[in-house]
Design a protein around this motif. Structure first.
Motif, PDB file in Angstrom:
ATOM      1  N   ALA A 292       0.818  -1.212   0.000  1.00 54.72           N
ATOM      2  CA  ALA A 292       0.000   0.000   0.000  1.00 54.72           C
ATOM      3  C   ALA A 292       0.855   1.267   0.000  1.00 54.72           C
ATOM      4  O   ALA A 292       0.379   2.336  -0.351  1.00 54.72           O
ATOM      5  CB  ALA A 292      -0.940   0.006   1.202  1.00 54.72           C
ATOM      6  N   ASP A 344      -3.925 -10.054  -8.540  1.00 51.88           N
ATOM      7  CA  ASP A 344      -4.015  -8.622  -8.854  1.00 51.88           C
ATOM      8  C   ASP A 344      -4.552  -7.822  -7.676  1.00 51.88           C
ATOM      9  O   ASP A 344      -4.131  -6.696  -7.431  1.00 51.88           O
ATOM     10  CB  ASP A 344      -4.952  -8.393 -10.057  1.00 51.88           C
ATOM     11  CG  ASP A 344      -4.304  -8.859 -11.344  1.00 51.88           C
ATOM     12  OD1 ASP A 344      -3.073  -9.069 -11.343  1.00 51.88           O
ATOM     13  OD2 ASP A 344      -5.028  -9.016 -12.342  1.00 51.88           O
ATOM     14  N   ALA A 345      -5.505  -8.406  -6.944  1.00 54.97           N
ATOM     15  CA  ALA A 345      -6.196  -7.649  -5.904  1.00 54.97           C
ATOM     16  C   ALA A 345      -5.431  -7.623  -4.584  1.00 54.97           C
ATOM     17  O   ALA A 345      -5.543  -6.673  -3.833  1.00 54.97           O
ATOM     18  CB  ALA A 345      -7.592  -8.220  -5.667  1.00 54.97           C
ATOM     19  N   GLN A 346      -4.676  -8.670  -4.290  1.00 56.16           N
ATOM     20  CA  GLN A 346      -4.110  -8.790  -2.951  1.00 56.16           C
ATOM     21  C   GLN A 346      -2.590  -8.726  -2.877  1.00 56.16           C
ATOM     22  O   GLN A 346      -2.036  -8.607  -1.793  1.00 56.16           O
ATOM     23  CB  GLN A 346      -4.567 -10.112  -2.302  1.00 56.16           C
ATOM     24  CG  GLN A 346      -6.048 -10.185  -2.020  1.00 56.16           C
ATOM     25  CD  GLN A 346      -6.448  -9.278  -0.871  1.00 56.16           C
ATOM     26  OE1 GLN A 346      -5.612  -8.828  -0.111  1.00 56.16           O
ATOM     27  NE2 GLN A 346      -7.725  -8.980  -0.767  1.00 56.16           N
ATOM     28  N   TYR A 347      -1.912  -8.857  -4.006  1.00 57.52           N
ATOM     29  CA  TYR A 347      -0.455  -8.978  -3.943  1.00 57.52           C
ATOM     30  C   TYR A 347       0.239  -7.791  -4.589  1.00 57.52           C
ATOM     31  O   TYR A 347      -0.330  -7.140  -5.469  1.00 57.52           O
ATOM     32  CB  TYR A 347      -0.021 -10.283  -4.616  1.00 57.52           C
ATOM     33  CG  TYR A 347      -0.420 -11.490  -3.797  1.00 57.52           C
ATOM     34  CD1 TYR A 347       0.447 -12.016  -2.858  1.00 57.52           C
ATOM     35  CD2 TYR A 347      -1.677 -12.061  -3.934  1.00 57.52           C
ATOM     36  CE1 TYR A 347       0.086 -13.096  -2.074  1.00 57.52           C
ATOM     37  CE2 TYR A 347      -2.056 -13.146  -3.161  1.00 57.52           C
ATOM     38  CZ  TYR A 347      -1.161 -13.655  -2.229  1.00 57.52           C
ATOM     39  OH  TYR A 347      -1.523 -14.723  -1.452  1.00 57.52           O
ATOM     40  N   ASN A 408      -2.833 -11.810   3.577  1.00 58.27           N
ATOM     41  CA  ASN A 408      -4.114 -11.788   4.275  1.00 58.27           C
ATOM     42  C   ASN A 408      -4.884 -13.065   3.960  1.00 58.27           C
ATOM     43  O   ASN A 408      -5.673 -13.113   3.013  1.00 58.27           O
ATOM     44  CB  ASN A 408      -4.893 -10.545   3.834  1.00 58.27           C
ATOM     45  CG  ASN A 408      -6.192 -10.396   4.575  1.00 58.27           C
ATOM     46  OD1 ASN A 408      -6.605 -11.274   5.342  1.00 58.27           O
ATOM     47  ND2 ASN A 408      -6.854  -9.285   4.349  1.00 58.27           N
ATOM     48  N   GLU A 410      -7.386 -14.562   5.179  1.00 57.60           N
ATOM     49  CA  GLU A 410      -8.839 -14.472   5.189  1.00 57.60           C
ATOM     50  C   GLU A 410      -9.361 -13.946   3.852  1.00 57.60           C
ATOM     51  O   GLU A 410     -10.393 -14.398   3.348  1.00 57.60           O
ATOM     52  CB  GLU A 410      -9.252 -13.535   6.328  1.00 57.60           C
ATOM     53  CG  GLU A 410     -10.664 -13.682   6.764  1.00 57.60           C
ATOM     54  CD  GLU A 410     -10.965 -12.783   7.958  1.00 57.60           C
ATOM     55  OE1 GLU A 410     -10.650 -13.198   9.079  1.00 57.60           O
ATOM     56  OE2 GLU A 410     -11.493 -11.685   7.753  1.00 57.60           O
ATOM     57  N   ALA A 411      -8.627 -12.993   3.272  1.00 56.50           N
ATOM     58  CA  ALA A 411      -9.039 -12.443   1.983  1.00 56.50           C
ATOM     59  C   ALA A 411      -8.936 -13.519   0.896  1.00 56.50           C
ATOM     60  O   ALA A 411      -9.827 -13.659   0.046  1.00 56.50           O
ATOM     61  CB  ALA A 411      -8.171 -11.242   1.622  1.00 56.50           C
ATOM     62  N   ASN A 412      -7.851 -14.311   0.933  1.00 52.61           N
ATOM     63  CA  ASN A 412      -7.704 -15.394  -0.045  1.00 52.61           C
ATOM     64  C   ASN A 412      -8.825 -16.416   0.109  1.00 52.61           C
ATOM     65  O   ASN A 412      -9.396 -16.892  -0.873  1.00 52.61           O
ATOM     66  CB  ASN A 412      -6.365 -16.101   0.145  1.00 52.61           C
ATOM     67  CG  ASN A 412      -5.185 -15.195  -0.162  1.00 52.61           C
ATOM     68  OD1 ASN A 412      -5.359 -13.999  -0.336  1.00 52.61           O
ATOM     69  ND2 ASN A 412      -3.995 -15.758  -0.223  1.00 52.61           N
ATOM     70  N   PHE A 413      -9.131 -16.725   1.371  1.00 55.05           N
ATOM     71  CA  PHE A 413     -10.203 -17.689   1.640  1.00 55.05           C
ATOM     72  C   PHE A 413     -11.521 -17.210   1.047  1.00 55.05           C
ATOM     73  O   PHE A 413     -12.236 -17.977   0.391  1.00 55.05           O
ATOM     74  CB  PHE A 413     -10.351 -17.882   3.157  1.00 55.05           C
ATOM     75  CG  PHE A 413     -11.590 -18.616   3.554  1.00 55.05           C
ATOM     76  CD1 PHE A 413     -11.626 -19.999   3.558  1.00 55.05           C
ATOM     77  CD2 PHE A 413     -12.752 -17.925   3.884  1.00 55.05           C
ATOM     78  CE1 PHE A 413     -12.783 -20.674   3.894  1.00 55.05           C
ATOM     79  CE2 PHE A 413     -13.910 -18.588   4.221  1.00 55.05           C
ATOM     80  CZ  PHE A 413     -13.933 -19.965   4.220  1.00 55.05           C
ATOM     81  N   GLN A 414     -11.837 -15.943   1.261  1.00 53.71           N
ATOM     82  CA  GLN A 414     -13.126 -15.428   0.780  1.00 53.71           C
ATOM     83  C   GLN A 414     -13.204 -15.441  -0.737  1.00 53.71           C
ATOM     84  O   GLN A 414     -14.223 -15.810  -1.318  1.00 53.71           O
ATOM     85  CB  GLN A 414     -13.350 -14.009   1.297  1.00 53.71           C
ATOM     86  CG  GLN A 414     -13.444 -13.945   2.802  1.00 53.71           C
ATOM     87  CD  GLN A 414     -13.838 -12.558   3.277  1.00 53.71           C
ATOM     88  OE1 GLN A 414     -14.911 -12.075   2.982  1.00 53.71           O
ATOM     89  NE2 GLN A 414     -12.964 -11.913   4.018  1.00 53.71           N
ATOM     90  N   ALA A 415     -12.108 -15.037  -1.379  1.00 55.69           N
ATOM     91  CA  ALA A 415     -12.114 -14.999  -2.838  1.00 55.69           C
ATOM     92  C   ALA A 415     -12.277 -16.415  -3.401  1.00 55.69           C
ATOM     93  O   ALA A 415     -13.095 -16.657  -4.299  1.00 55.69           O
ATOM     94  CB  ALA A 415     -10.821 -14.361  -3.343  1.00 55.69           C
ATOM     95  N   SER A 418     -15.820 -17.889  -2.843  1.00 56.93           N
ATOM     96  CA  SER A 418     -16.792 -17.364  -3.807  1.00 56.93           C
ATOM     97  C   SER A 418     -16.631 -18.063  -5.157  1.00 56.93           C
ATOM     98  O   SER A 418     -17.619 -18.418  -5.806  1.00 56.93           O
ATOM     99  CB  SER A 418     -16.598 -15.860  -3.990  1.00 56.93           C
ATOM    100  OG  SER A 418     -16.932 -15.186  -2.813  1.00 56.93           O
TER     101      SER A 418
END
Lengths: 551, 304
Positions: A292, A344-347, A408, A410-415, A418
């Protein structure tokens, strides 16, 4: 009281910048190499645990050790290929059981004693004869990783040592004998854990005086704290935990001398504080920049260097647990995941989608492994062909953890959840704190599908696919038998070309069987002040500051 | 004392039930004249309606991720399509807030109901029997009160494992002693009042006195307390979820959880922390204002 540390830090920064300014002036008046001299302050995330490489396995310790000590072999700058360092040549015997190292002539330790074959054997025998707390896997982690056991194993579960003995037929020849042929150990020797230290200093400063327990060892001698004597381009001047480790140029270095006059490692635990220290000019560089922050640092004119990816994040299957014993179900999962969108979204930028269980920088990486691109229709079709009605999968993810390959979870899990639901799976969420619950559950085979990853220790494929798949493990369940045999053969193969081909073949077999879905190789970033040059990021984190200069 | 109150007090002696009906009517009238009560009731009405009709109100799926427009630390902000922007999984923040009302309302109501039921039973036991039963129950309640509420809730939730149900039970457990003590003390006061003395002197059975007269007349403060507990239950549940004790499924749009997740993005997307925080504050404020107004309306000492 709260203001005191800040004031101290400010003072240090001031003196550092003054020193840097002086250094700059000196080189200017000499008119020589343009940028020789000066002081560089590097922001570390923590103090080194010890400067004795044999006792540490963390990156912050290794970074400092690497400047003071040298190893028999090293990795090529910016890569993982093995190159000579203290040894100019290294050859295995025909049976692969004896490795002959020809040592560089005329190299001296910082205390003036000669670096010869006797010194090399002294170091290896010291590690091999570790006892008590020294044998704890958290204390001598890398010796255990590379050589398995000790002269006298105190824990009966430790395997026999790969190391047998060391001979010094003459001053520049050291022969290391192994108990079984291994080709992966050479790459291991590039780790700072196998730094050759001055035998005189090791004895004088009590390097083997360790007490306490494996989890909280106490180093009672001064070797590794205020004394560290190696052959490297920098010498240790002072080490004050919590404040700084100060290194000065080794004027008697055997090779090209360091350009910096002083190199200071200053621990700043807080990530945002490291960024602010760089922006304030208090430090000139730091590692593991938060994705970030990249934009702000770039627009501030700072240099951002990417460390080549040397890790893999993967979604693992336990093939002992239905329905994941069904290859079509595993393939359906792989096709269902939109890995590109997640990366793309998390790394951080520069991270790439993985297609096999080791990074592309490493030899043995195969370009032509079976791939499973994102295709929901194909996933649904495979699921229908599998004959499994209403597939339900328990999906495990860890909490309270952030890893380079999994910032993260948890973010990977959610993606992924889905994605899987869109393809017709029913997902049961399961979570546990990373250490020890999650790792215990996974390693004991209690998790059917789970998120995990691996950061490489050294540049050998056995450190990736070998660690995962060479033997049957409860975490993965039973795999195709040829995976085990191919990896075992590849590990002991002596010829590099044949080894490379063997690992490529193994990678194809693995991805054909699909024990899990590798999804990311990430590139962590380093940030430096605009005037710093000559820093070459290494995938395994073994970076030399000797070539760094201030412009 | 107004004339009507004197009359009410007079009838109370002969017909306690009629009197309580009159008191209720009275209280309701005072409530309607209190602007804070109106604000509180309106907030609660909106909150309940949003929770009930979430599937009709929410413009998007609150659960499924869509990472198309998401980059590390940067999510599209408010726009015409997504009034409150997207969260870190590319989900519509407004839809998640709307569905979140369901979880908050559900957890608040269920945990308060559970806590009140158990608490009232224990309080009734203590208040009705007195003696060693009273001592036993009340000392047990004192022990529970000695542990800080949130700590007790964390302990219970951690013991039961991660789920919405365990959060409800944890919050309920914390409130059991509150209700038990309240009902008991209220019943003790009623038990010593003149109308009870007179009914007892008429030879009415103790059981009938306790259940038919003392209990109904002791319930007013309990109703007030329940409204206030509902408010704290929502905050406590959000707090537990914030601490990671909520459901194992991180996709559930629970406000406390949503707030916790925004921690990591506070510097780049501060608005995402504002919305769930605001939702929690407003819903809690609603119950709190109504509870306070109810207390004023029902408490004779506060009457002006």
């Amino acid at each position: 009281m709260r203001h005191r540390p800040a004031a101290a830090v400010g003072l240090l920064a001031l003196s550092a910048s003054l020193l840097a300014a002086c250094g700059g002036d000196d080189s200017g008046s000499e008119g020589g190499g343009g940028a020789a001299g000066g002081t560089l302050v590097f922001g570390a995330s923590a103090d080194p645990v010890s400067l004795d490489g044999a006792y540490t396995s963390d990156g912050e310790s290794a970074r400092v050790q690497r400047q003071i000590f040298e190893t028999l072999v090293t990795t090529a700058p910016g890569g993982t290929e093995i190159e000579p360092l203290l040894a100019t040549e290294y050859t295995p015997s025909d049976d692969g059981l004896a490795w002959t190292f020809t040592l560089r002539d005329g190299v001296q330790f910082h205390d003036g004693t000669p670096m010869d074959a006797a010194a090399v054997c002294f170091n290896f025998d010291r590690w091999y004869n570790f006892s008590g707390v020294q044998q704890s896997s958290s204390v001598s982690y890398y010796w255990q990783t590379v050589f398995s056991g000790y002269a006298q194993n105190e824990d009966p579960e430790l395997p026999q040592s790969l190391y047998a003995s060391c001979e010094a037929p003459d001053a520049t020849t050291a022969v290391i004998n192994l108990t079984s042929p291994s080709s992966s150990f050479l790459a291991g020797l590039a780790l700072p854990a196998f730094s050759i230290a001055s035998p005189k200093a090791l004895e004088e400063f009590g390097a083997d005086d360790v007490s306490g327990t494996g989890e909280t060892p106490s180093f009672d001698g001064t070797f590794g704290t205020t004394d560290a004597v190696g052959t490297g381009p920098f010498r240790l001047e002072s080490n004050e935990p919590g404040t700084s480790v100060v290194l000065v140029r080794n004027e008697d270095y055997w090779g090209e001398k360091a350009r910096l006059e002083r190199l200071i490692f200053q621990p700043i635990a807080d990530g945002p504080a490291r960024r602010q220290a760089l922006e304030a000019g208090q430090i000139q560089g730091y590692d593991l920049v938060d994705p970030a922050d990249l934009g702000a640092l770039e627009s501030g004119g700072f240099q951002l260097l990417e460390r080549p990816a040397f890790n893999v994040g993967y979604l693992a299957f336990n093939t002992a647990k239905p329905p994941l014993d069904n290859p079509k179900v595993r393939q359906a999962v792989a096709h269902a995941l939109n890995r590109q969108a997640l990366v793309d979204a998390q790394y951080p930028p520069g991270s790439e989608v993985a297609k096999e269980f080791m990074p592309p920088e490493l030899f043995g990486y195969a370009e032509d492994v079976p791939e499973y691109p994102y295709d929901v229709e194909r996933a649904k079709q495979l699921l229908a062909e599998s004959g499994v009605a209403n597939p339900t999968i328990e999906f495990f993810y860890p909490t309270d953890v952030s890893r380079p390959y999994m910032p993260n979870p948890e973010a990977n899990f959610q993606a992924f959840t889905s994605d899987l639901e869109a393809a017709g799976f029913t997902v049961t969420p399961r979570s546990a704190p990373w250490n020890p619950e999650y790792l215990d559950t996974v390693q004991s085979g209690g998790a059917s599908m789970y998120l995990l990853g691996w950061t490489g220790d050294f540049g050998d494929p056995d450190n990736f696919v070998g660690t995962f798949f060479r033997t049957q493990q409860a975490a993965w369940g039973p795999l195709a038998p040829e995976i085990y045999s191919q990896l075992e053969a590849a590990r002991t193969e002596g010829d590099l070309e044949a080894r490379t081909a063997a690992y490529e073949e193994a990678n194809r077999t693995i991805m054909e069987f699909l024990p899990g879905v590798p999804y990311v190789h990430t590139s962590p970033s380093l940030a430096f002040a605009p005037n710093v040059s000559g820093y070459e990021p290494s995938p395994v984190g073994l970076e030399e500051f000797a070539s760094v200069s201030l412009g | 004392m107004s004339l009507s109150q004197v009359e009410a007090a007079d009838t109370a002696l002969e017909h306690p039930e009629e009197a309580s009906a009159g008191l209720t009517r009275d209280a309701f009238r005072r409530l309607r004249r209190n602007p804070l009560a109106i604000v509180g009731a309106s907030l609660i009405t909106v909150f309940v309606l949003v929770a009930l009709f979430a599937p009709l109100l929410a413009p998007y799926d609150p659960v499924a991720s869509d990472l198309t427009d998401i980059r590390p630390g940067q999510f599209p902000g408010p726009s015409r399509e997504h009034l409150l922007g997207l969260d870190e999984q590319g989900r519509d923040e407004l839809s998640r807030l709307i569905y979140g009302a369901r979880y908050s309302l559900l957890i608040g109501v269920v945990s308060t109901a559970m806590g009140a039921t158990v608490g009232l039973l224990l309080g009734l036991l203590a208040g009705a029997f007195g003696g060693w039963v009273d001592s036993l129950v009340m000392r047990a309640m004192d022990v529970m009160l000695a542990v800080p509420g949130l700590l007790l809730a964390i302990g219970v939730a951690a013991l039961l494992g991660r789920s919405i149900t365990s959060i409800m039970i944890a919050v309920a457990v914390v409130n059991v002693p509150v209700f038990a003590r309240l009902l008991r003390s209220s019943m003790l006061v009623q038990g010593r009042s003149d109308y009870v003395l007179s009914t007892r002197s008429l030879g009415v059975k103790r059981r009938k006195i306790v259940l038919g007269h003392v209990l109904p007349n002791s319930l007013a403060p309990v109703i007030v307390q329940a409204t206030l507990v509902l408010a704290t239950a929502i905050v406590e549940a959000a707090g537990l979820a914030y601490l990671g004790l909520g459901s194992e499924d991180p996709r559930i749009p629970e406000w406390g959880r949503m707030l916790a997740v925004t921690n990591a993005y506070l510097s780049s997307e501060p608005l995402l922390a504002l919305w769930p925080g605001l939702a929690i504050v407003l819903s809690v404020l609603g119950f709190y204002l109504l509870g306070e107004a109810l207390r004023e309306a029902l408490d004779p000492k506060l009457r002006r």
